[in-house]
Each structure stands twice: as C-alpha cells, then as structure tokens.
Design a protein around this motif. Structure first.
Motif, short mmCIF file in Angstrom:
data_model
loop_
_atom_site.label_atom_id
_atom_site.label_comp_id
_atom_site.label_asym_id
_atom_site.label_seq_id
_atom_site.Cartn_x
_atom_site.Cartn_y
_atom_site.Cartn_z
N PHE A 92 1.04 -1.22 -0.09
CA PHE A 92 0.03 -0.05 0.14
C PHE A 92 0.81 1.11 0.00
N SER A 93 0.41 2.09 -0.72
CA SER A 93 1.24 3.62 -0.45
C SER A 93 0.11 4.52 -0.50
N LYS A 94 0.43 5.80 -0.01
CA LYS A 94 -0.80 6.58 0.24
C LYS A 94 0.03 8.17 0.10
N ASP A 95 -0.38 8.88 -0.84
CA ASP A 95 0.24 10.47 -0.97
C ASP A 95 -0.48 11.11 0.20
N LEU A 96 0.52 12.31 0.47
CA LEU A 96 0.19 12.98 1.55
C LEU A 96 0.37 14.51 1.00
N ASN A 97 -0.35 15.49 1.77
CA ASN A 97 -0.16 16.94 1.42
C ASN A 97 0.79 17.64 2.64
N TYR A 123 -0.57 13.11 12.82
CA TYR A 123 -1.86 12.45 12.02
C TYR A 123 -1.67 11.08 12.51
N LEU A 124 -2.96 10.75 12.76
CA LEU A 124 -3.16 9.21 13.20
C LEU A 124 -3.75 8.47 12.16
N TYR A 125 -3.48 7.16 11.82
CA TYR A 125 -3.90 6.14 10.97
C TYR A 125 -4.14 4.79 11.47
N ASP A 126 -5.39 4.37 11.11
CA ASP A 126 -5.63 3.06 11.25
C ASP A 126 -4.92 2.17 10.41
N ILE A 127 -4.27 1.14 10.97
CA ILE A 127 -3.76 -0.02 9.97
C ILE A 127 -4.75 -1.14 9.97
N GLU A 128 -5.33 -1.08 8.88
CA GLU A 128 -6.59 -2.02 8.55
C GLU A 128 -5.89 -2.98 7.50
N ASN A 130 -4.15 -4.55 4.63
CA ASN A 130 -3.06 -3.70 3.81
C ASN A 130 -3.25 -2.75 3.61
N SER A 131 -3.97 -1.74 4.14
CA SER A 131 -4.06 -0.21 3.92
C SER A 131 -3.76 0.63 5.36
N LEU A 132 -3.81 1.92 5.23
CA LEU A 132 -3.78 2.90 6.19
C LEU A 132 -5.12 3.80 6.04
#
Length: 259
Positions: A92-97, A123-128, A130-132
């Motif tokens: 998984f990858s996630k672009d950030l601002n 910033y808080l992310y749930d690890i669900e 294979n994703s954030l």
C-alpha cells in the motif's frame, strides 16, 4: 556511514551491503531492517548476519520508518508519501499533502502516528489489513522531530523543534499530559524506558532530560552535557536504568540513572 551493518562489537555482517550511508535500522523479530540514502531496504537475519538476501526499494527519499515485529508490518515515510510493507512486500502507498517527519507504530500494531515537518500537527492512521486509513488530526504545541509510543501503549511522546516535550495520553484521545519538563533548545530524539515509566529527550543543548510519566509534575532528571562536544542525535534505553546516546561528536555514551 560505510554502508555496512555491524553487530558491534561481536562481528561484522557479510554479504551484499548498502552502497550508501545507512539512514536507520530497526529490529523486527529476528530480522534487522535497514534503509540507506539510496532508498534501498535490506532485511538481515540476526542469526546469520548475511546481508542482501532480501531487499526492497522505495521510489523517493526515506526520512523515517518503523516496524511492528508481531505483524511483519513496515511503514516508510517518504517525500509526501507513506509506503506500507507486509512481510517484505509493498502492499500500500498513500500520497500526503504534508512532509512527514517521524512515525511510530503502536505496540498492538493497529495505529500509525505520523508527525509533520513544517506544521505542529500529528496524524493518526488505522492500520487495517493492507491499508492505512486516516482517522484523526491533532494540533500540537510544536512540530515534532521524533515520536514514539510507549511500550505499554498508554502514551505517545515527542521531541520537538522548540523547548516543549510532548507527552500525550493515548487512552484520553491523545490529550496532552501536563508536566513541568522542558529543554533549553530544539530536541531531536526521544525514547521511553522499557517499563514506560520514563521518557528521555535530548538534542542540541547536549543534555538528556528524563521525565516520570506517572508523576509528570515532578522535576525532571537531567544529565547535563551528556555529549559536551556536540548535539545529541539519538537516545535509547538499554534497560529501566540505562540510556545509550549518540552525538555529532561521533561518540556512543552510556548513562545510568538513579530512580
């Protein structure tokens, strides 16, 4: 900076090494995970110290990363992106601002906290799986330089660009804990003791400040001029009473506190 991981002082690793300076290392189970300035990731079995058997790479500069031993999760903070690996494979990858600056995975492996380089925000992310999934944005009194969950998962601590030392109560929705600790200038590194009783913070002023998390209004313990010739770049606990520190003076020092 030679690009070779070493189990110091026992023996150097063998096999294919990093070709550039090693940025950081983490231990996940019986594996040493390391990343270099070329964005190459090596996973080295501690039993053999044979490097290069398993490697990966990410497309942009890694600033921080963290691992979770029980789940095989690795998270890399890159240039305005988060990249999640599971058991050595990118999933998984996630672009950030924003530009991430520091990350830490909760002891239970379900929450990722990420600091912002230019803003006093967390910033808080749930690890669900294979994703954030982002679930919360928290304003801080100062931008974080390094963040850590306590081993018991009850606190989140941070070194900051200012004099403030951050201690957040996880069980109270990350509400700041009032305390009387501070540094005299920018701090760079923080670390909780193995029993979560103490938070150590250090940085430019060459001192190590240690606060009692269960008695936050008690005065902090200070190790003055712990590295008198330069900035302290890293602090880590070896046990409940012993701290190891590194500095720009190219020294590794060990400190024992009386508690």
């Amino acid at each position: 900076s030679s690009g070779i991981n070493a189990e110091w002082p026992l023996r150097p690793g063998t096999g294919a090494s990093h070709k550039n300076k090693v940025l950081d290392t983490k231990i996940s189970g019986d594996t040493l995970v390391s990343v270099d300035l070329n964005n190459k990731i090596l996973r080295t079995p501690l039993s053999s110290c044979e490097m290069g058997g398993e490697s990966s790479s990410v497309p942009s500069n890694v600033t921080f990363f963290d691992v979770h031993s029980g789940s095989g999760i690795e998270v890399y903070c890159c240039d305005k992106a988060l990249i999640l690996f599971k058991d050595g494979t990118e999933v998984f990858s996630k672009d950030l601002n924003f530009a991430p600056n520091g990350c830490t995975i909760s002891p239970c492996g379900t929450v990722l906290a990420v600091g912002a380089k230019e803003d006093p925000k967390l910033y808080l992310y749930d690890i669900e799986g294979n994703s954030l999934v982002q679930r919360q944005e928290i304003s801080l009194s100062a931008a974080a330089t390094e963040i850590k969950f306590s081993p018991n998962g009850k606190f989140l601590g941070a070194a900051t660009v200012g004099r403030a030392i951050l201690l957040l109560d996880v069980e109270k929705s990350y509400k700041p804990v009032q305390h009387c600790w501070s540094t005299s200038s920018k701090s760079i590194s923080c670390s909780f003791s193995p029993d979560s009783s103490y938070l150590a913070v250090a940085g430019i002023d060459t001192n190590i400040v240690i606060g009692n998390t269960s008695k936050p209004m008690e005065p902090s313990i200070k190790i003055l001029r712990a590295h008198p010739l330069g900035t302290i770049t890293r602090v880590r606990w070896l046990d409940e009473k012993t701290i190891a520190s590194t500095g720009s003076d190219m020294q590794v020092r060990q400190h024992t506190i009386s508690v």
